[in-house]
Design a protein around this motif. Structure first.
Motif: not given
Length: 549
Positions: A381-390, A511-517, A522-523
């Motif tokens: 859900l978080s990557v989906f929301v972030a994808g919509l934002m950018v 690609t959105m990094p999904t391993h960062t603080p 965001l999670l």
């Protein structure tokens, strides 16, 4: 030593133990589910069951297998409960009515362990051992298997296969849960938890009233109830009973057992997907929420009284406030449901926090398997929301999150709120269910909301004050437990099938990094927003209104 110093020392001891054990356990879990060899005892089990361990399953076959083992487990356990007074080792147990038996069978098959009966009187030692304890292993292994299937789907490169459910079930039981429970039982036995089949003893108390004291195979059940995040209790007082949890040492051991697998799973996830940083990001998310839950619950309970040791109503003197709130926060964060204190006696804010731990979806860190796949739903859900934002196509670990994937994730996030709010509203609107509430007003609302939140999240703890052993609550809570467990599981497996059918895309500069603080933050934000938008009105009318009154 002061109460605060002892509490801080307990927390520090727990953190150190988790850090020390979660790393090798996470590595071992990854090894178990990627090993190409089968142990001899496992091959024997496959041969007896007629299973081909080399045959990988698609998501539909995997889902059918999950349903089959759960339905068979329910039928066998229900029959054992209904016939228990005619079987050996009755030891004076009263047995159960039909609706209570249905509720109990559903409860243990769904890893909930909600108990509408008095543990030592409602079931015989035979049912405790051959029925409830067996399901403590099986239900935990089922959740673990579904979690591993979703992990494989994120690693798969267009195969559409999730592995073999029966292999995952057997390996999770034989290689992880059984050895862990054996070690845990020995440690608890050394700490003073009982393990016997002695006949009940009748003693006369100081007031001259006779009391029946029962024994039982408690240490073995206590170990797996915590390790498998099952909950429940051999005795009605649960982990507040001195035979189940006699001293501060066993108390911290039990808290450790219920946390160790959920906190080890993110490391296993990182290893299995080939990027340990991904596991650390998910671990960070769960750790932030868990630490906040512990801190807020402890603060609320210590502040509830002007005494330096805090409010002791509903808490055991041998544990104190800090050890009670640590247990309470841990058990409601992991879908375990075991308790060593009475949550209804917590302050309104303290009770509100342990309720909120469940309403988050029990992802901090959640139950064995179910917690991690719940966290992965939040990540999607978080990557989906972030994808919509950018304005970018959302991806997670090289897999596109399209219409089918986000539909599955969205439906998953709706199941539990619909059950909790729908049945709470129904119970409060009818005279019959309302008459079983000990309290009225905000506290009464919290009692009912807590019960349905516990059942729908497969937690099993009770707020007490609510007389739940009646046909309405037995059956509606059973519906919440079954739907809250298996509908999300089927959605997770459907999502896994869709992801497994995709080829992994290589990471690019876009690609959105999904391993960062930042992604971990965001999670946390998404999880809090989802729970807040859904449940804040109910919380405002319940524990918050009571705190302000």
């Amino acid at each position: 030593m002061s109460e605060t110093a002892a509490g801080l020392l307990s927390v520090l001891t727990l953190v150190v133990a988790l850090v020390v054990f979660c790393v090798p356990l996470g590595t071992w879990i990854a090894t178990v589910f990627t090993d190409t060899r089968h142990w001899r005892v496992e091959r024997l089990l496959y041969r007896v069951a007629g299973v081909d361990p080399e045959r990988a399953q698609g998501w539909r076959a995997y889902a059918v297998s999950v349903g089959a083992v759960s339905v068979v487990g329910f039928v066998l356990l229900l029959g054992l409960i209904l016939l228990q007074t005619s079987l050996p080792l009755r030891q004076g147990s009263d047995g159960m009515g039909v609706t209570t038996a249905i509720n109990t069978a559903v409860s243990f098959v769904t890893n909930t362990n909600w108990q509408s009966y008095a543990g030592e009187a409602g079931v015989t030692p035979l049912v405790q051992t051959a029925g409830l304890t067996v399901q403590n292993f099986v239900s935990a292994a089922v959740g673990l298997a579904v979690c591993i299937a979703l992990t494989r789907a994120l690693k798969a490169d267009g195969t559409g296969r999730l592995g073999n459910f029966w292999v995952d079930l057997v390996r999770g039981t034989v290689r992880i849960l059984l050895p862990g429970a054996l070690v845990g039982a020995v440690v608890l036995l050394v700490g003073g938890v009982i393990q016997n089949l002695s006949a009940p003893t009748t003693v006369t108390g100081l007031s001259g009233v006779e009391q029946v004291i029962r024994g039982g195979l408690v240490a073995s059940q206590e170990a797996i109830k915590e390790l498998g995040t099952n909950g429940g209790g051999y005795f009605n007082a649960n982990s507040a009973h001195p035979f189940e949890n006699p001293n501060p040492f066993t108390n911290i051991v039990e808290i450790f057992l219920l946390l160790v697998v959920p906190f080890a799973l993110p490391r296993a996830f990182g290893i299995m997907v080939g990027d340990r940083r991904q596991g650390r990001a998910l671990l960070g998310f769960a750790s932030v929420l868990f630490a906040a839950g512990v801190a807020l619950t402890t603060w609320a309970e210590v502040a509830a009284s002007s005494a330096a040791t805090g409010s002791m109503e509903g808490k055991e003197q041998r544990f104190g406030v800090w050890a009670s709130t640590l247990f309470g926060a841990a058990t409601t964060s992991t879908s375990t449901g075991a308790v060593n204190s009475l949550h209804e006696s917590y302050s309104p804010l303290g009770g509100g926090v342990v309720l909120t731990n469940m309403l988050l979806g029990e992802v901090s860190p959640g139950g064995v398997g179910s917690g991690l796949y719940g966290i992965l739903i939040i990540a999607i859900l978080s990557v989906f929301v972030a994808g919509l934002m950018v304005g970018r196509t959302p991806e997670y670990l090289g897999k596109t999150i399209g219409r089918r994937e986000i539909t599955m994730a969205a439906l998953y996030s709706l199941v539990m709120p619909v059950l909790v709010l729908g049945f709470t509203g129904a119970a409060l609107s009818m005279d019959g269910p309302r008459s079983t509430m000990l309290a009225s007003g905000p506290h009464g609302l919290t009692e009912v909301l807590y019960a349905y939140a516990s059942a729908s999240n497969n937690n099993g703890s009770a707020f007490a004050g609510l007389t739940a052993d009646n046909p309405w609550y037995n059956l509606t809570l059973a519906i919440c437990m079954a739907v809250g467990r298996f509908v999300p599981m089927m959605l997770v497996l459907g999502l896994a099938g869709s992801l497994a059918a995709q080829r992994r895309r290589p990471a690019t500069t876009g690609t959105m990094p999904t391993h960062t603080p930042l992604f971990t933050g965001l999670l946390v934000g998404i999880a809090l927003v989802l729970a807040g938008l859904t449940f804040f009105p109910a919380l405002a009318l319940g524990p918050l209104a009571e705190a302000l009154s």
